[in-house]
Design a protein around this motif. Structure first.
Motif, mmCIF file in Angstrom:
data_model
loop_
_atom_site.group_PDB
_atom_site.id
_atom_site.type_symbol
_atom_site.label_atom_id
_atom_site.label_comp_id
_atom_site.label_asym_id
_atom_site.label_seq_id
_atom_site.Cartn_x
_atom_site.Cartn_y
_atom_site.Cartn_z
ATOM 1 N N THR A 18 6.287 10.027 0.074
ATOM 2 C CA THR A 18 7.427 9.122 0.112
ATOM 3 C C THR A 18 7.041 7.786 -0.517
ATOM 4 O OG1 THR A 18 6.826 8.350 2.327
ATOM 5 C CG2 THR A 18 8.438 10.125 2.207
ATOM 6 N N TYR A 19 8.070 7.029 -0.869
ATOM 7 C CA TYR A 19 7.868 5.685 -1.399
ATOM 8 C C TYR A 19 8.137 4.682 -0.294
ATOM 9 C CZ TYR A 19 7.692 7.886 -5.926
ATOM 10 O OH TYR A 19 7.320 8.679 -6.972
ATOM 11 N N SER A 20 7.310 3.660 -0.237
ATOM 12 C CA SER A 20 7.428 2.637 0.793
ATOM 13 C C SER A 20 8.682 1.801 0.589
ATOM 14 C CB SER A 20 6.200 1.729 0.772
ATOM 15 O OG SER A 20 6.359 0.658 1.677
ATOM 16 N N ASP A 21 9.401 1.561 1.676
ATOM 17 C CA ASP A 21 10.558 0.668 1.639
ATOM 18 C C ASP A 21 10.121 -0.791 1.711
ATOM 19 O OD1 ASP A 21 12.356 2.781 1.553
ATOM 20 O OD2 ASP A 21 12.549 2.857 3.729
ATOM 21 N N ASP A 22 8.938 -1.021 2.280
ATOM 22 C CA ASP A 22 8.465 -2.381 2.506
ATOM 23 C C ASP A 22 7.824 -3.026 1.281
ATOM 24 O OD1 ASP A 22 9.275 -2.030 5.118
ATOM 25 O OD2 ASP A 22 7.286 -1.439 5.805
ATOM 26 N N GLU A 23 7.146 -2.212 0.475
ATOM 27 C CA GLU A 23 6.431 -2.766 -0.667
ATOM 28 C C GLU A 23 6.774 -1.980 -1.919
ATOM 29 O OE1 GLU A 23 2.273 -3.540 -0.167
ATOM 30 O OE2 GLU A 23 2.481 -3.474 2.006
ATOM 31 N N GLN A 24 6.921 -2.684 -3.025
ATOM 32 C CA GLN A 24 7.179 -2.025 -4.293
ATOM 33 C C GLN A 24 5.914 -1.334 -4.786
ATOM 34 O OE1 GLN A 24 8.565 -5.123 -6.883
ATOM 35 N NE2 GLN A 24 10.692 -4.736 -6.342
ATOM 36 N N GLU A 43 -2.018 5.536 1.823
ATOM 37 C CA GLU A 43 -1.124 4.694 1.040
ATOM 38 C C GLU A 43 -1.798 4.418 -0.291
ATOM 39 O OE1 GLU A 43 -0.021 1.240 3.255
ATOM 40 O OE2 GLU A 43 0.971 2.425 4.802
#
Length: 95
Positions: A18-24, A43
């Protein structure tokens, strides 16, 4: 350098990316045991197109680095995906 399997390590299989919502530019790789009861998260920053770091079907993790899956539905999903990956791939296969 790949870690060698030992009595102290646990093989876990890739079950989620998945891609983090918090950090680009951050990807989260989740690996789990084939029973779905424990998981390991990595990560990884996606810094550039020339930064090549392979994602393998499985990794070896220290038992102390594993978390417990407390949701029965998530545990079942992780178990099913980890089993599927273990049957379809060698641990060092690049995914």
């Amino acid at each position: 350098m790949a870690r060698e399997e030992s009595e102290e390590s646990v093989r876990v299989w890739l079950v989620e990316r998945t891609y983090s919502d918090d950090e680009q530019n951050m990807i989260i790789l989740t690996y789990a045991t084939t029973d779905g009861e424990r998981y390991f998260r990595k990560e990884r920053a996606l810094t550039s197109f020339t930064d090549v770091r392979d994602t393998t079907a499985a990794v070896l993790a220290d038992p102390g680095d594993l978390g417990s899956v407390d949701d029965p539905d998530l545990e079942a999903r992780y178990a099913a995906e980890a089993e599927r990956m273990a049957e379809a791939h060698d641990p060092d296969d690049v995914i």
